[in-house]
Design a protein around this motif. Structure first.
Motif, short mmCIF file in Angstrom:
data_model
loop_
_atom_site.label_atom_id
_atom_site.label_comp_id
_atom_site.label_asym_id
_atom_site.label_seq_id
_atom_site.Cartn_x
_atom_site.Cartn_y
_atom_site.Cartn_z
N THR A 103 -5.15 6.54 0.04
CA THR A 103 -5.83 5.82 0.66
C THR A 103 -6.02 4.55 0.13
O THR A 103 -5.90 4.22 -1.12
CB THR A 103 -7.60 6.01 0.92
N PRO A 104 -6.11 3.30 1.02
CA PRO A 104 -6.10 1.92 0.47
C PRO A 104 -7.55 1.96 -0.52
O PRO A 104 -7.51 1.30 -1.60
CB PRO A 104 -6.57 1.11 1.81
N SER A 117 -11.23 -9.32 -1.69
CA SER A 117 -12.04 -8.41 -0.85
C SER A 117 -13.61 -8.83 -1.24
O SER A 117 -13.43 -9.00 -2.43
CB SER A 117 -11.87 -6.84 -0.78
N SER A 126 -9.98 -5.17 1.84
CA SER A 126 -9.41 -5.92 3.03
C SER A 126 -8.01 -6.36 2.91
O SER A 126 -6.97 -5.98 3.53
CB SER A 126 -10.40 -6.76 3.63
N ARG A 173 -14.23 -1.07 0.16
CA ARG A 173 -13.20 -0.89 0.72
C ARG A 173 -12.23 -2.41 0.75
O ARG A 173 -13.04 -3.44 1.04
CB ARG A 173 -13.47 -0.80 2.31
N GLN A 224 0.89 -1.15 0.14
CA GLN A 224 -0.10 0.08 -0.17
C GLN A 224 0.96 1.33 -0.05
O GLN A 224 1.85 1.28 0.75
CB GLN A 224 -0.82 0.01 1.26
N ASN A 277 -8.80 1.82 6.17
CA ASN A 277 -8.48 1.92 4.59
C ASN A 277 -9.23 3.09 4.01
O ASN A 277 -9.29 3.18 2.83
CB ASN A 277 -9.38 0.60 3.93
N ASN A 278 -9.76 3.76 4.82
CA ASN A 278 -10.45 5.09 4.00
C ASN A 278 -9.53 6.37 4.48
O ASN A 278 -10.07 7.40 4.48
CB ASN A 278 -11.89 5.19 4.69
#
Lengths: 360, 360
Positions: free
Chosen positions: A99-100, A129, A125, A123, A94, B96-97
């Motif tokens: 942001t992810p 995901s 994970s 989102r 990452q 993640n945000n």
């Protein structure tokens, strides 16, 4: 006898409760490979931007970045009250300046009263995901655009809806094809989610099919890349590639890139965008001077090409792309969403004016 | 004899080369514990926002969140051309945000012509990180503000400068003390870097010492928390805490919180900010209705308190905090930097008007 009565009562109670409890329908998934894929320069079966097996001479970093799904969008329709996704990306680290969600996640828009409106995100994970992006919707038919991760490679993608509903292939709602070739900023660092990359915002705002060919750290106008760009059957070319090359490379390579495009596209508008000013140069005098030199050289190349008679060539200046309060970046280099908003305030009116003849 | 001549020549050459090679000075680190720490409600030795050992009855999540360094800032001065940092946080999972920079990183501002200007970030790598935030500066004396991570606990922090330069304790440049109690949005999700949290931006813009008591997901006005807030010797209180509690909790708890503050602060302005509209509610009808009910109940409570004669109580409406294009969030809930910019456009003029008597 009492036991039988009790049993009958409890059986009745059970049926009654089962009938009353709100049914949560299961999700049914459709492989996105069967849906409309928007945003590729050439149509491909994978979620890559370019089939790099065709370009063995590209630098390795360029090849790797072209596997990232920046700018790719799935178009579909559904009446399902819920929309979910299952997707897999790579295990690459990452980035610490994004942001992810923008790095490895998804971003869903739905059309409402003629406009594309944000609906929800996927989102991430892990490498794989599953996420419910939106739920509790009415069941009117909805046109959906799902933006794929900007900085990773999508290995697989499935769209989930409530059982009893369908996912139907959508259309490409954007007209024409305008390539934007550039740096990490073009690719979308550091927007907050995939749909906020500036080429994606331009597409929604202008209704034009902008193709994201941003190559993080590697938008350096190599001859091999220039030759590939020139073969894309685009209606216009935006060159936002003056942040990565050295001032010397800009002087050496800009002319070749513009002429390669012009040779194959005699009338297509070619728009040079100078680099954004780096906010890390607010106090770092070396960075400040380097960007000044990059933009000076881009300007000189533009002037030379105009003098040599290249028509339909434009330049958008870089000095006011991020505003004046120095708050428009995430890390001193990459625009945050305010920075991109300010870039659009400068770029969009210019592009609208330049592309107007194409769009009528 | 020849050997001696050769030896003398090579010794001379060595000294000459040594004198010519550009010296990269080593970094010398100063523990930030010896510098000015801004942003705490009560002065503490740690980088926690509140000493939670004093409040054993707080919910566990509230206690944990109060160890996050959101809103804490180190003030120092230096003439060093380079400024670096070494810092350690916990191994808690990255959200993640948000960006790792805002989650676990640092954000440096330097004063220039009376304004705080972004200078560089500290990008986190692991639990412990070292990063050069800015280099190649002139060596005039600079006033610096270093913002700490918004969503993690700082275990240790050292400021690095070039050897031969010093790090000197700075002052708190902000006047008065205004507590902002709230949710994840107050804490700063999803700004791009720590200095972009809206309380931090308000401090720089207004010159006021805003204290960030945002508690991600847990700004729920529990009695124990309300009692603690009331004991802070603040000049005003902003209550941005209507996103986390249920509509029922808002009806049950708002009155107590306002009265607890008013009992200890007979004249301090108390400003209620309704919740931002959730963009995840663009299509999710349940979310949309819940926010409507939260804001309706916040408004009713405000009206009741006014009716009961509570003076110097204000309400800022939530319906236009993120603008109208639905692009102001990272994930449907948390403002991105555009969303925070739009919040400020509504909140800052109101706060300026309300706090004016305090600031003169």
């Amino acid at each position: 006898m009492q036991r039988i009565v009790l049993l009958l009562i409890s059986m009745g109670l059970y049926s009654f409760l089962q009938a009353q409890s709100p049914k949560v329908p299961s999700l049914v998934f459709t492989d996105a490979a069967s849906l409309e894929l928007i945003g590729q320069a050439f149509p491909l079966k994978s979620y890559h931007r370019i089939d790099t097996t065709l370009y063995p001479d590209f630098p390795a970093a360029v090849k790797q970045l072209l596997t990232n799904s920046a700018g790719l969008v799935i178009s579909f329709k559904t009446r399902s009250p819920r929309i979910a996704a299952k997707w897999c990306v790579t295990n690459r680290r990452q980035s610490n300046n994004m942001t992810p969600i923008v790095n490895k996640g998804l971003d869903l828009y739905i059309k409402r009263e003629g406009k594309w409106v944000f609906a929800g995100v996927g989102r991430p994970s892990n490498v794989c995901s599953e996420y419910i992006m939106v739920e509790n919707m009415d069941n009117s038919e909805k046109e959906c655009l799902l933006y794929l991760p900007l900085y990773d490679e999508v290995k697989s993608l499935q769209i989930g809806v409530d059982s009893g509903y369908q996912v139907v292939r959508g259309i490409n709602p954007f007209k024409k094809k305008v390539v934007i070739y550039g740096s990490s900023i073009t690719q979308g660092a550091s927007a907050s989610r995939p749909g906020m990359a500036y080429p994606a915002r331009l597409s929604r705002e202008m209704g034009v099919n902008f193709i994201n060919l941003g190559l993080s750290g590697n938008g350096k106008m190599e001859k091999e890349v220039a030759d590939m760009l020139a073969t894309i059957d685009a209606d216009a070319f935006v060159l936002d590639c003056f942040a990565n090359p050295s001032p010397e490379q800009i002087a050496q390579r800009t002319g070749y890139l513009v002429k390669a495009i012009r040779a194959k596209h005699p009338n297509a508008p070619i728009i040079i965008i100078q680099s954004v000013i780096r906010e890390s140069g607010n106090f770092n005098q070396v960075v400040r001077e380097r960007v000044r030199q990059q933009n000076e050289n881009a300007y000189q190349e533009y002037q030379q090409l105009i003098k040599k008679g290249v028509k339909n060539l434009y330049l958008i200046k870089g000095d006011n792309l991020l505003g004046k309060d120095h708050e428009g970046t995430t890390d001193g280099v990459h625009p945050n969403d305010i920075g991109f908003d300010r870039m659009l305030q400068v770029i969009q009116p210019e592009l609208t004016r330049i592309l107007k003849p194409l769009l009528h």
